[in-house]
Design an enzyme around this catalytic site. Structure first.
Site, PDB file in Angstrom:
ATOM      1  N   ASN A 399       0.469  -1.309  -0.569  1.00 21.86           N
ATOM      2  CA  ASN A 399       0.261  -0.343   0.282  1.00 21.86           C
ATOM      3  C   ASN A 399       1.022   1.590   0.059  1.00 21.86           C
ATOM      4  OD1 ASN A 399      -2.977  -0.369   0.389  1.00 21.86           O
ATOM      5  ND2 ASN A 399      -1.964  -1.979   1.757  1.00 21.86           N
ATOM      6  N   CYS A 485      -6.406  -0.004   8.940  1.00 20.89           N
ATOM      7  CA  CYS A 485      -6.137  -0.432   8.189  1.00 20.89           C
ATOM      8  C   CYS A 485      -5.148   0.353   7.009  1.00 20.89           C
ATOM      9  CB  CYS A 485      -6.718  -1.477   8.213  1.00 20.89           C
ATOM     10  SG  CYS A 485      -8.835  -1.143   7.763  1.00 20.89           S
ATOM     11  N   ASP A 490     -13.275  -1.861   7.671  1.00 26.99           N
ATOM     12  CA  ASP A 490     -13.138  -3.233   7.321  1.00 26.99           C
ATOM     13  C   ASP A 490     -12.397  -3.456   8.661  1.00 26.99           C
ATOM     14  OD1 ASP A 490     -15.179  -3.350   4.850  1.00 26.99           O
ATOM     15  OD2 ASP A 490     -13.430  -3.265   4.167  1.00 26.99           O
TER      16      ASP A 490
END
Length: 753
Positions: A399, A485, A490
């Site tokens: 990421n 996250c 989530d």
């Protein structure tokens, strides 16, 4: 005749008038792409128009765009499956229906000739039916004759009275034949030829709650009827067309004086909830608290997916907070989820999304400032701030290469949680579903192997492991913790809400648990509409993240059966209600959409669950109120397969072998409360309230436990396989296989003191 039936009659009459044209031009029809089915039926008609039946309003919710910012589709499409013979569709007579309640009959409709059923809901009526079809059953292999009744809310398979085989009665008991249309994930056609040379038409419905229903139909018109119902009522592309809107309208007409229809939306009050935690609010100032309730996001201008009221550090200015929101992905800046109050020195739990520093290491001084303000807020100046990045380490770095990042700041300790993403969760859930379907009574099977290969409980273990790190940091060191996250809606919601369940006894009550779901999941922007595919076809973003979290809560209940006022029955209820489209609680992706477009027109699920007669069905009969936190074991050895969920629509679940029943009187929690497991974590209710983990009770010495004497051997009975002499214990001890001076180290032996 009601508007919907009139539309159906006009549509199907038009289809019946041109059979010759369809059969004489096969090439033209073969080249035509249907706006409804994109190929399988070769039709060029519009999908079922239900706007008059649903009752659209002047300010139509969701009329402009979907959650990706694109216009909502007005025509649903299904992928092409196989070529179809160009046979003219069989005309189907229009169906007229009436509602079961007397006040609903005041509407200007024709006399009812449509079928109905006992538990039909207000505003629900049969709008179409497949009069003759068969349900294919695999075990035992057989066909069950019946008919399909379709309403705007559900699809129900009805069998003639007394015709269902005895060994299949369990299917009716668990409501296998009753499928809310929101639960349908896929509907696939299959066309084949039987051994007798006759055409076979099948439709396979795969649901979001582990059901697979295969219907053998008699004509293409029957297939068309099922697909039209799913497209019109389950995936219209516009959530305002779902049954939840019609349902509340019907309830208001039935009970115009009812005042409790909107009470569920007010269950969670941010001001009251934060004041309960000792945080400074407008009504209750608190100079000692380093946090305050901010109105900076009142109009959702700071972060569209966050709640309107956020708790932020007092030291941060509004200008600095806007800069932080610009540096965090999707504007989800660090915001407080929970605070321990003065008892824990205002130690607190914070949530956010990842940074956007990228590989070039772009810095944001304001972001570093808010992280440092969070670290110092609890007074622990000499301890680094624990930052739990719930992603696997490799995913976090991947990421970062794509423009994301994590907090490589001074005085920050970043720990990776190793929780995989939504795609892994979806595949693990499907693997568990396949494992359940492979279970056949009377066969050994490969259940344990299949469960292990699914990795479902490995992912649950990763969530529980991150949860425990946070709990210990807050309880043992009275320090703040920040969790995120990638996007923070989530895995972050899973971790923070589990921590709050363990630390705060209020969230272990019935009302408190519903507040927790509303706060950490609904208000903080878990994308229910996208993750649960509500009102639109399932995409690659579909994932049962909420189901995974509910099983984590179930695991906590199994370890602490007396600590929760609510039973696992409500968890099982939620696994279905998030998909049914009956209530408005889960129809949107964030609080802004919910408050502006849904809340005023739908019923909250909390309204239903908190009614006295409903609350009694999910109240834990062995609950003991206590203020102490709970510290669970994260070892997989203490996990229990949630059989009430996984085998809900399996013959195993119907034979009384589930881990707990749906009703609280027969719950497994009650059984475990009376027969405690000495190896389970202990919850000491005799200890005074305190914010420290309760030490487990010592395990009783097995050698001191009384052992029942064996029953004496009697003379051989006809059913015995051995004689009494063969059953007598040998007098001579069995010789050891290993010498006393064996040099091999026993890795399981306890170290000598």
């Amino acid at each position: 005749m009601d508007p919907l039936s009139s539309l159906l009659s006009q549509k199907k009459s038009a289809q019946a008038k041109a059979p010759a044209a369809q059969s004489s031009q096969p090439a033209k029809h073969a080249a035509t792409t249907s706006s409804l089915f994109d190929g399988p039926l070769g039709l060029t008609q519009k999908p079922l128009d239900v706007s008059e039946f649903i009752g659209q309003r002047e300010a139509e919710p969701y009329a402009s765009s979907n959650n990706q910012g694109k216009p909502y589709p007005t025509e649903a499409t299904n992928p092409a499956s196989s070529p179809l013979s160009r046979q003219a569709p069989r005309p189907v007579a229009p169906v007229q229906a009436s509602m079961s309640h007397a006040s609903m009959q005041q509407e200007k409709t024709a006399p009812s000739t449509a079928p109905t059923f006992d538990d039909i809901l207000p505003g629900e009526k049969v709008v179409e039916q497949v009069k003759s079809c068969h349900l294919l059953v695999q075990n035992p292999f057989c066909e069950v004759a019946g008919r399909l009744l379709i309403t705007p809310y559900r699809l129900r398979f009805v069998t003639p009275k007394g015709s269902l085989r005895k060994e299949l009665e369990w299917m009716r008991a668990v409501k296998l034949f009753d499928v809310p249309l929101g639960l349908v994930e896929t509907a696939k056609d299959e066309r084949s030829t039987s051994q007798a040379g006759l055409p076979e038409l099948k439709v396979t419905l795969q649901t979001k709650d582990l059901r697979t229903l295969v219907f053998l139909l008699g004509s293409e018109a029957d297939i068309r009827t099922i697909h039209e119902a799913i497209n019109a009522f389950s995936t219209p592309g516009n959530p305002s067309m779902l049954f939840a809107f019609k349902y509340l309208d019907a309830l208001r007409r039935l009970e115009p004086a009812a005042k409790d229809l909107d009470c569920g939306w007010a269950v969670y009050d941010p001001q009251q909830e934060y004041a309960r935690m000792g945080i400074e609010t407008e009504l209750i100032p608190n100079a000692q608290c380093p946090w305050k309730v901010s109105e900076l996001n009142r109009q959702y201008g700071l972060c569209a997916s966050y709640p309107s009221e956020l708790v932020l550090p007092k030291k941060m200015t509004d200008q600095a907070l806007r800069a932080v929101a610009g540096f965090r992905k999707r504007g989800r800046l660090p915001a407080m989820s929970w605070c321990g109050g003065p008892q824990l020195g205002y130690a607190s739990l914070w949530r956010c999304s990842q940074t956007t520093e990228g590989l070039m290491g772009q810095k944001c001084p304001e972001d570093q400032a808010i992280v440092n303000a969070i670290r110092l807020g609890s007074g622990q100046h000499n301890r680094d701030l624990l930052v739990i990045d719930l992603r696997p380490r490799m995913s976090a770095w991947a990421n970062k290469a794509g423009g994301g990042g994590f907090e490589a700041y001074p005085n920050c300790k970043v720990v990776f949680g190793g929780i995989d993403n939504i795609h892994c969760v979806r595949e693990a859930w499907r693997s568990m579903t396949a494992a359940v379907n492979k279970v056949v009574e009377g066969e050994v099977g490969s259940w344990l192997k299949d469960v292990a290969n699914s990795s479902w409980y490995d992912y649950i273990g990763a969530i529980m492991g991150s949860m425990l790190k946070i709990i210990k940091e807050i309880l043992d060191f009275k320090s703040n913790v920040m969790v995120h996250c990638s996007d923070g809606w989530d895995r972050t919601a899973q971790a923070t809400s589990l921590v709050m369940l363990c630390l705060d006894p209020h969230y272990r009550t019935q009302t408190g648990f519903l507040k927790l779901v509303q706060k950490e999941w609904c208000s903080f922007g878990h994308r229910f509409r996208t993750r649960c595919a509500l009102g639109e076809p399932a995409s690659q973003e579909y994932s049962p993240v909420i189901i995974q979290w509910l099983e984590c809560v179930y695991q906590l209940q199994q370890q602490f059966p007396q600590a929760f006022e609510f039973s696992s029955a409500v968890l099982l209820r939620l696994t279905q209600e998030v998909y049914t489209n009956l209530h408005g609680t889960f129809l949107t992706d964030n609080e802004q959409e919910r408050s502006s477009k849904v809340a005023a027109h739908t019923l909250s699920l909390w309204t239903t669950l908190l009614r006295p007669e409903e609350a009694a069905t999910w109240r834990n009969p062995v609950y003991v109120a206590h203020d102490a936190p709970i510290v669970p074991s994260i070892s997989q050895a203490n996990y229990t397969v949630w059989e009430a969920y996984w085998f809900r629509f399996h013959v195993r679940g119907s034979e009384g072998r589930m881990d707990e029943a749906v009703t609280p009187t027969g719950s497994g929690a009650a059984r475990r409360a009376t027969e405690p497991d000495p190896f389970a974590p202990t919850f000491d209710f005799s200890a005074p309230p305190k914010h420290v983990p309760v030490a487990p009770a010592p395990v009783e010495d097995a050698s001191a436990m009384p052992v029942a004497a064996p029953a004496p051997c009697t003379e051989k009975t006809p059913s015995s396989l051995f004689s009494p002499e063969e059953l007598v214990t040998p007098k001579q001890p069995v010789q050891s296989l290993f010498a006393d001076d064996d040099d091999d180290e026993d890795i399981f032996a306890k170290p000598k003191s």
